[in-house]
Design a protein around this motif. Structure first.
Motif, mmCIF file in Angstrom:
data_model
loop_
_atom_site.group_PDB
_atom_site.id
_atom_site.type_symbol
_atom_site.label_atom_id
_atom_site.label_comp_id
_atom_site.label_asym_id
_atom_site.label_seq_id
_atom_site.Cartn_x
_atom_site.Cartn_y
_atom_site.Cartn_z
ATOM 1 N N ALA A 142 33.560 44.751 40.299
ATOM 2 C CA ALA A 142 34.071 46.122 40.412
ATOM 3 C C ALA A 142 34.514 46.424 41.831
ATOM 4 O O ALA A 142 35.555 47.072 42.067
ATOM 5 N N GLU A 143 33.740 45.938 42.845
ATOM 6 C CA GLU A 143 34.105 46.162 44.253
ATOM 7 C C GLU A 143 35.438 45.502 44.577
ATOM 8 O O GLU A 143 36.306 46.100 45.231
ATOM 9 N N ALA A 144 35.645 44.267 44.113
ATOM 10 C CA ALA A 144 36.909 43.561 44.377
ATOM 11 C C ALA A 144 38.083 44.281 43.722
ATOM 12 O O ALA A 144 39.182 44.391 44.300
ATOM 13 N N PHE A 145 37.882 44.820 42.519
ATOM 14 C CA PHE A 145 38.964 45.514 41.812
ATOM 15 C C PHE A 145 39.313 46.836 42.502
ATOM 16 O O PHE A 145 40.483 47.193 42.631
ATOM 17 N N ILE A 146 38.275 47.549 42.974
ATOM 18 C CA ILE A 146 38.518 48.843 43.634
ATOM 19 C C ILE A 146 39.269 48.644 44.938
ATOM 20 O O ILE A 146 40.193 49.401 45.282
ATOM 21 N N LEU A 147 38.882 47.597 45.709
ATOM 22 C CA LEU A 147 39.496 47.389 47.021
ATOM 23 C C LEU A 147 40.923 46.844 46.922
ATOM 24 O O LEU A 147 41.785 47.172 47.741
ATOM 25 N N LEU A 151 42.687 41.404 40.364
ATOM 26 C CA LEU A 151 41.695 40.333 40.443
ATOM 27 C C LEU A 151 42.387 38.987 40.413
ATOM 28 O O LEU A 151 43.273 38.742 39.585
ATOM 29 N N THR A 152 41.970 38.104 41.341
ATOM 30 C CA THR A 152 42.530 36.758 41.413
ATOM 31 C C THR A 152 41.469 35.745 40.983
ATOM 32 O O THR A 152 40.292 36.076 40.781
ATOM 33 N N LEU A 153 41.926 34.474 40.848
ATOM 34 C CA LEU A 153 40.983 33.412 40.494
ATOM 35 C C LEU A 153 39.910 33.243 41.566
ATOM 36 O O LEU A 153 38.744 32.973 41.272
ATOM 37 N N TYR A 154 40.306 33.476 42.820
ATOM 38 C CA TYR A 154 39.351 33.382 43.928
ATOM 39 C C TYR A 154 38.238 34.416 43.779
ATOM 40 O O TYR A 154 37.064 34.132 44.017
ATOM 41 N N ASP A 155 38.631 35.654 43.364
ATOM 42 C CA ASP A 155 37.615 36.694 43.169
ATOM 43 C C ASP A 155 36.608 36.309 42.088
ATOM 44 O O ASP A 155 35.396 36.523 42.237
ATOM 45 N N PHE A 156 37.144 35.739 40.973
ATOM 46 C CA PHE A 156 36.235 35.322 39.907
ATOM 47 C C PHE A 156 35.297 34.189 40.378
ATOM 48 O O PHE A 156 34.123 34.151 40.004
ATOM 49 N N MET A 157 35.818 33.279 41.189
ATOM 50 C CA MET A 157 34.977 32.207 41.720
ATOM 51 C C MET A 157 33.875 32.762 42.621
ATOM 52 O O MET A 157 32.710 32.350 42.529
#
Length: 825
Positions: A142-147, A151-157
């Motif tokens: 959620a933090e990565a999506f808000i900022l 969302l990228t593959l790196y975020d999921f990793m």
């Protein structure tokens, strides 16, 4: 005036010295208690740890420590969870406000979800790591999506990495946080708990990344200090483990710290290897590792100088660490001498408690024995007079109460009547109810009911004699029970003393034995000495594959015999089955004498079941027992009785109870067990294998003979057969045996077997003197054959002969002279 002044000054200085020393110790103790109360009892240590973990980062971006730490504290110590949360938020603020807000929100979400899930989650402890991992992963997503709004593959990793780390860290914190919260911890640490503690400490230290004091990195100083402490406490293995784990966590937190993992691991190994040099040795190990790794690290004179200064600061902190702290920590780490001492202390406590309980039982049995042995002692004169008065009153009640001459006999002529009646009672008691004619004539002149008086006295005598017999039996039973209880008490007291005997450390003697063997060219892998007591030596050895050449019996045992100054033999040997394996051998003290026995027996008329039984028992405390029992009659019942007698005797003797008490116990059991008149004889010889002294206990048995060259010694004692009466004394005959003696014991079927012989002793002595062999089995066979031949080869009774030969216990291989061993270290 001078004297007064001197007497005033000297005591004052002494009092000030002691009071200042006491005040210093008391002050340090108060400060220690205040710090423990503030940090541990009140929970402010959790606040400090939360602050450092709130600042801790992995790969300069991830914060997987906050929620696992809070969740673990929330589950283990819920009343201290607010302090942990405050510390985490304050620590997160030092990084960024966003990080602090994220930490606070994720924590609140965890509390809400965890409380809601309580209704359907049965095991909170198992479910906690899954909750923490999922909540932290979703929060990071959620933090990565808000900022970034995408969302990228790196975020999921990164979310996957943070979730995995949160799951593992929760398990680690659940193991290690109790070590910070409980002040009175008695349990010893497991290896897993130690590793978890190290990971937690390293994680806490990552919160100090970026802190500098005069350009010296705080995290480097603390990490090296941690390695120094564990290397000093637990040696190279734990020290290197701490170095690797700490360096790995620091390298994850900051890639620039990667080379420090090598430095910490190498310093852990060197410091642990130089542990024998105390704190200075461990510190030198860290300095050497710092210089060697520093040269291959980042390079540059300035960098090496900075690294050395950081090491010096860590060493300074290490030298300031009090011995009390390191000793207390060492008690919980497996493998340390303090840990071993703590375990031994527990074992000693358990041993002392057990010995105390056994000793208490011994005292109970001793007290019971004393109470049974204290009979009601009364003067015999008073007792006999009182019994006579009771006897007279019972007789006169039946005869004189209704007689018309009652007043004349018992009022006017009391003394005469009493004396006559007393004399009648004594004569009837001694003469089976008969009274002399003289006394009868005299009594008939006085008494008009003389016949009725005789009848009444006869009836009362029957009751009186039965009562007296019962009293004797009760007294004998009490005496026997007292002896048995006393015997049990002594055995238990000896057992309690044996429990309290600690195994002595024989490291020096083990090294001396190994050196002596190796100097002789024999390779010994391991030596363990359990006892060096004279006559009770117990040594175990491990040596390489011997290929069945008998090195232990031929070389090692003779060498040990010369080293220890007494005969040592191989008690047990387990030879290796493959060339690369080891042989395990047990060496024990040899007894000064050995007993070689031979037995010959035959049943009546050549039957299969003999009424005789025999037993040869080697007791554990250096004694050898030979026993023959002859049951009354022949056949299965006699065999059962004699066998049961010996079995009971064997069990009681093996328990350590004295021989006389053992025989009395067997007699009591056999006499009380059945109402049938079934008796057994018992012929027992107890031989001490250290000095060849022998005790003979003969209960209704025939004589035994000792053949010493051409001299024949007869051993005889007079006791009734066992089980016949309860009250009897056991006669013990002692005799000193010598090497080469033959001890011949036999049942009555052999001793009284020869036909047309008036003097059985003379016949047996003549046959024994004529023997040309000293082999025990041959002697037994020859005696039995001679008795049967004398009866025209008819076996008229059960026959048993046992022959024992006393020999010096000389080893097969002579002792080999080597350096003598000092028994005391």
């Amino acid at each position: 005036m001078e004297k007064t002044h001197a007497s005033f000054i000297e005591p004052a200085s002494e009092v000030n010295l002691h009071s200042s020393k006491w005040a210093l110790q008391s002050g340090l103790k108060k400060i220690q208690l205040m710090l423990e109360s503030f940090f541990i009892k009140k929970g402010f240590l959790l606040l400090l740890v939360g602050f450092l973990l709130g600042r801790a980062l992995i790969l300069a971006k991830l914060t997987p420590f906050c929620l696992p730490y809070f969740a673990s504290v929330y589950l283990i110590k819920r009343d201290r969870a607010p302090l942990a949360l405050i510390g985490l938020v304050i620590g997160a603020v030092t990084i960024s406000l966003t990080n602090a807000a994220f930490t606070f929100i994720v924590t609140l979400c965890f509390i809400v979800i965890f409380r809601i899930s309580k209704k359907w989650v049965k095991n909170e402890l198992k479910a906690l790591p899954f909750f923490v991992g999922i909540i932290l992963g979703l929060g990071k997503l959620a933090e990565a999506f808000i900022l970034s709004t995408q969302l990228t593959l790196y975020d999921f990793m990164m979310v996957g990495v943070q979730t995995s780390l949160a799951f593992i860290l929760t398990l680690i914190f659940l193991q290690s946080i109790p070590l910070l919260t409980f002040n009175k911890r008695r349990q010893l640490l497991k290896t897993e708990e130690i590793v978890c503690l190290i990971i937690m400490l390293a994680s806490i230290m990552t919160g100090t990344i970026g802190w500098k004091v005069y350009d010296l990195s705080v995290e480097h100083i603390l990490s090296r200090y941690l390695v120094l402490v564990f290397s000093f406490i637990a040696g190279a293995t734990v020290g290197s483990t701490v170095g690797v784990v700490t360096g790995l966590i620091f390298s994850l937190a900051s890639v620039s710290s990667f080379y420090h993992m090598s430095l910490l691991a190498f310093s852990g190994v060197l410091g642990g290897l130089m542990k024998e040099g105390k704190k200075i040795g461990v510190s030198i190990g860290l300095f050497i590792a710092t210089l060697l790794i520093g040269m291959y690290g980042e390079g540059g004179d300035g960098t090496i100088l900075l690294t050395v200064l950081e090491t010096a600061a860590a060493v300074f902190l290490f030298l300031l660490t009090p011995q009390v702290l390191t000793s207390r920590l060492a008690k919980y780490i497996p493998g340390t001498p303090e840990y071993t001492a703590e375990q031994q202390k527990y074992m000693r406590k358990m041993r002392d408690v057990t010995a105390q309980r056994v000793s208490q039982f011994s005292n109970v049995f001793h007290a019971l024995s004393k109470s049974f042995s204290q009979m009601e002692v009364q003067p015999k004169e008073d007792e006999s007079e009182r019994e006579m008065d009771y006897f007279m009153s019972n007789v006169t009640e039946k005869t004189c109460q209704t007689c018309f001459k009652k007043e004349q006999c018992w009022a006017s002529n009391f003394n005469t009547t009493y004396a006559y009646m007393e004399e009648i009672i004594h004569e009837m008691d001694q003469n089976n109810g008969n009274v002399s004619s003289k006394l009868t004539r005299e009594w008939e002149k006085i008494c008009t009911r003389s016949k009725k008086v005789y009848e009444s006295i006869g009836q009362e005598l029957t009751f009186f004699q039965a009562n007296q017999k019962l009293k004797r039996q009760v007294q004998e039973s009490r005496r026997l029970v007292a002896d048995q209880l006393l015997g049990v008490s002594e055995v238990m007291e000896n057992f309690a003393k044996e429990i309290q005997r600690e195994r002595e450390n024989h490291h020096k003697q083990e090294e001396q034995i190994m050196e002596a063997m190796q100097s002789f060219g024999i390779h010994i892998e391991q030596v363990e000495i359990y006892s060096l007591e004279q006559g009770n030596v117990d040594i175990e050895m491990s040596l390489p594959f011997c290929n069945g050449h008998g090195e232990c019996e031929k070389l090692i045992a003779p060498m040990l015999s010369d080293i220890l100054g007494e005969t040592i033999v191989v008690k047990m040997e387990e030879c290796a089955t493959i060339p690369n394996d080891f042989c395990h051998v047990t060496f024990r003290s040899s007894k000064a004498y050995t007993v070689q026995t031979g037995v010959a027996h035959a049943a009546k008329d050549g039957g299969l079941v003999s009424g005789d039984s025999y037993s040869t028992i080697e007791l554990g405390f250096g004694k050898y027992a030979i026993a023959i029992s002859d049951g009354m009659g022949n056949g299965e019942r006699a065999h059962y009785e004699s066998k049961e007698t010996l079995l009971l005797l064997q069990k009681i003797l093996q328990s350590g109870i004295e021989e006389k008490v053992a025989i009395k116990s067997v007699n009591s059991i056999l006499s009380l067990r059945t109402t049938d008149e079934i008796f057994s004889t018992l012929d027992l010889a107890m031989i001490d294998l250290q000095n060849a002294s022998a005790k003979f206990l003969k209960i209704g048995s025939t004589p035994s003979f000792i053949k010493r060259g051409n001299k024949i010694i007869k051993i005889q004692a007079s006791n009734l057969p066992i089980g016949m009466i309860q009250e009897f004394e056991v006669d013990v005959v002692s005799e000193q045996l010598k090497a080469g003696d033959l001890l011949i014991m036999m049942s009555d079927g052999v001793f009284e077997g020869p036909l047309h012989v008036e003097n059985y002793d003379l016949w047996m002595k003549r046959k024994l003197q004529g023997l040309e062999t000293d082999d025990p089995q041959e002697v037994a066979d020859l005696i039995l054959e001679e008795v049967i031949r004398s009866r025209s080869e008819v076996i008229h009774d059960d026959m048993t002969v046992t022959v024992a030969k006393i020999k010096h216990n000389t080893p097969k291989w002579a002792s080999i002279p080597v350096q003598k061993l000092k028994r005391q270290a």
